[in-house]
Design an enzyme around this catalytic site. Structure first.
Site, PDB file in Angstrom:
ATOM      1  N   ASP A  84       7.612  -4.375 -11.174  1.00 61.89           N
ATOM      2  CA  ASP A  84       6.810  -4.111  -9.975  1.00 61.89           C
ATOM      3  C   ASP A  84       6.585  -5.432  -9.247  1.00 61.89           C
ATOM      4  O   ASP A  84       6.174  -6.422  -9.850  1.00 61.89           O
ATOM      5  CB  ASP A  84       5.468  -3.488 -10.406  1.00 61.89           C
ATOM      6  CG  ASP A  84       4.521  -3.255  -9.228  1.00 61.89           C
ATOM      7  OD1 ASP A  84       5.011  -3.136  -8.091  1.00 61.89           O
ATOM      8  OD2 ASP A  84       3.302  -3.200  -9.454  1.00 61.89           O
TER       9      ASP A  84
ATOM     10  N   ARG B 164      -7.849  -0.181  -5.469  1.00 63.21           N
ATOM     11  CA  ARG B 164      -6.841  -0.931  -4.717  1.00 63.21           C
ATOM     12  C   ARG B 164      -7.099  -2.430  -4.787  1.00 63.21           C
ATOM     13  O   ARG B 164      -8.195  -2.892  -4.498  1.00 63.21           O
ATOM     14  CB  ARG B 164      -6.855  -0.463  -3.250  1.00 63.21           C
ATOM     15  CG  ARG B 164      -6.182  -1.392  -2.255  1.00 63.21           C
ATOM     16  CD  ARG B 164      -4.696  -1.349  -2.357  1.00 63.21           C
ATOM     17  NE  ARG B 164      -4.051  -2.274  -1.419  1.00 63.21           N
ATOM     18  CZ  ARG B 164      -2.852  -2.798  -1.586  1.00 63.21           C
ATOM     19  NH1 ARG B 164      -2.148  -2.494  -2.653  1.00 63.21           N
ATOM     20  NH2 ARG B 164      -2.349  -3.620  -0.704  1.00 63.21           N
TER      21      ARG B 164
ATOM     22  N   GLU C  37       0.804  -1.233   0.000  1.00 65.81           N
ATOM     23  CA  GLU C  37       0.000   0.000   0.000  1.00 65.81           C
ATOM     24  C   GLU C  37       0.838   1.285   0.000  1.00 65.81           C
ATOM     25  O   GLU C  37       0.374   2.343   0.429  1.00 65.81           O
ATOM     26  CB  GLU C  37      -0.986   0.014   1.181  1.00 65.81           C
ATOM     27  CG  GLU C  37      -2.014  -1.104   1.100  1.00 65.81           C
ATOM     28  CD  GLU C  37      -3.119  -0.962   2.134  1.00 65.81           C
ATOM     29  OE1 GLU C  37      -3.801   0.068   2.147  1.00 65.81           O
ATOM     30  OE2 GLU C  37      -3.281  -1.899   2.931  1.00 65.81           O
TER      31      GLU C  37
ATOM     32  N   GLN D  38       3.654  -6.964   0.148  1.00 59.74           N
ATOM     33  CA  GLN D  38       3.374  -7.687   1.382  1.00 59.74           C
ATOM     34  C   GLN D  38       4.554  -8.599   1.723  1.00 59.74           C
ATOM     35  O   GLN D  38       5.277  -9.064   0.853  1.00 59.74           O
ATOM     36  CB  GLN D  38       2.093  -8.539   1.242  1.00 59.74           C
ATOM     37  CG  GLN D  38       0.808  -7.726   1.351  1.00 59.74           C
ATOM     38  CD  GLN D  38       0.555  -6.869   0.132  1.00 59.74           C
ATOM     39  OE1 GLN D  38       1.055  -7.162  -0.947  1.00 59.74           O
ATOM     40  NE2 GLN D  38      -0.212  -5.815   0.286  1.00 59.74           N
TER      41      GLN D  38
ATOM     42  N   THR E  22      -0.181   2.247  -8.313  1.00 59.65           N
ATOM     43  CA  THR E  22      -0.699   3.538  -8.773  1.00 59.65           C
ATOM     44  C   THR E  22       0.339   4.252  -9.617  1.00 59.65           C
ATOM     45  O   THR E  22       0.029   4.848 -10.654  1.00 59.65           O
ATOM     46  CB  THR E  22      -1.103   4.428  -7.575  1.00 59.65           C
ATOM     47  OG1 THR E  22      -1.990   3.696  -6.735  1.00 59.65           O
ATOM     48  CG2 THR E  22      -1.791   5.702  -8.046  1.00 59.65           C
TER      49      THR E  22
END
Length: 372
Positions: free
Chosen positions: A210, A188, A54, A214, A59
């Site tokens: 990318d 998301r 996050e 986590q 994005t």
């Protein structure tokens, strides 16, 4: 003499059979393709995109697609609608569950019924926002108890896009709804696995890798580390008062700082440019007004009024990341960092920041690698 004759036989086309001539032609074509590929690879910049969950990596990738790629067609944006509906339900479910856990009463008792109703919805099966659901969500979002719960969102897990989507609920619930680029940027869903994207930036091919942020995803990173020109590490400025989703006793920013240190001092990145994007400036500016950074990071000083200054908070957090550049084993060794403040949902901001990065750090990397 016989050796000379054999060499002449192999090089003189007229002495070769049809099959031998075809073999030589195929070999030359392979050599030509390999030469072109090698030439092309010299003009490729491989950028590894890292950060905790996050932090805004996905994005950022979507912004690169808008700025340097082909953007998102209407059909592609339509495909995000279901995920947006699921985000809305995930947000309202998280808040109604937190209402119970934090023992916050609803201002309208009828909303307890609506809360129970939305809790029972299987969001995965949602294909559209039905009128009844929209009315229930609208009533809940208007409840002052839910708003009080929202103000305490650092105490539970809630999507950053919650307020944005719920404030645009009527537009999103329309029968002919087509997500906008901003809707797409804010949706998301966790990145799992490794994703490779390529963009043409003038004469250079920019390849961005990318990976999932986590903890469970990080063991997969090692395979991506070879031949990396630059490393972009994204860190969320607004997570200073939040805990990890995977372990609710660990502060997110402490985790990000630890990961940043470990990453930049890895032997894999000895000669790699380290670009630091301190992301979510917009959320920090809003959050710092009600959530005291000093409570979580006592080193942040100043009177209470001063502690609500977003610029001071940004600079303090930047310094914490810059301190990680100094090696704990070799005190004289310090990594060179290129920090930038970013708002990944703001296309103009990302366009400007990435232009600065491209014109300085990435060009330097190309010169160091002897490409230009």
């Amino acid at each position: 003499m016989e050796g000379c004759w054999r060499a002449c036989y192999r090089t003189c086309v007229c002495c070769l059979s049809e099959e031998e001539r075809r073999t030589i032609a195929v070999d030359k074509e392979i050599q030509r393709i390999l030469h072109q590929q090698k030439k092309s690879e010299r003009k490729e910049i491989k950028v590894l995109l890292l950060g905790t969950g996050e932090s805004g990596k996905t994005t950022f990738i979507r912004q690169m697609r808008i700025i340097h790629g082909r953007g998102f067609s209407e059909e592609e944006r339509k495909a995000f609608a279901k995920c947006i509906f699921q985000n809305i339900f995930a947000a309202i479910k998280a808040m109604t569950a937190a209402m119970t856990n934090l023992r916050i009463p609803y201002s309208n008792r009828e909303n307890e019924m609506y809360a129970k109703w939305v809790q029972d919805v299987d969001a995965v099966q949602l294909a559209q926002l039905e009128r009844g659901y929209v009315d229930a969500i609208r009533r809940l979002w208007a409840d002052s108890g839910i708003r009080a719960c929202y103000s305490r969102r650092s105490e539970y897990q809630l999507l950053d896009s919650t307020e944005y989507y719920l404030s645009n609920l009527d537009r999103i619930a329309a029968p002919d709804y087509i997500p906008t680029a901003q809707d797409v940027l804010r949706v998301r869903f966790p990145t799992t696995g490794i994703h490779d994207y390529s963009f043409n930036v003038k004469t250079i091919m920019l390849r961005i890798v990318d990976v999932g942020g986590q903890k469970s995803e990080r063991r997969k990173w090692i395979h991506c580390f070879e031949n990396v020109t630059s490393l972009i590490f994204l860190a969320s400025l607004s997570e200073y008062d939040q805990v990890l989703e995977e372990r609710n006793t660990d502060n997110r920013m402490h985790e990000s700082l630890a990961l940043f240190y470990t990453t930049i001092h890895s032997p894999w990145f000895l000669n790699t440019s380290i670009i630091l994007f301190l992301n979510k400036t917009d959320i920090l500016a809003d959050k710092i007004q009600t959530s005291d950074l000093k409570k979580y990071f006592p080193g942040f000083t100043g009177k209470l009024r001063k502690r609500r200054d977003a610029e001071d908070a940004k600079n303090y957090i930047r310094k914490m990341y810059e301190q990680q550049a100094l090696s704990r084993n070799k005190r004289e060794e310090r990594k060179t960092l290129y920090p930038h403040f970013t708002c990944a949902t703001d296309t103009n901001n990302i366009r400007k920041v990435f232009s600065d990065v491209k014109d300085t750090v990435l060009l330097k990397s190309l010169k160091d690698y002897g490409v230009i």
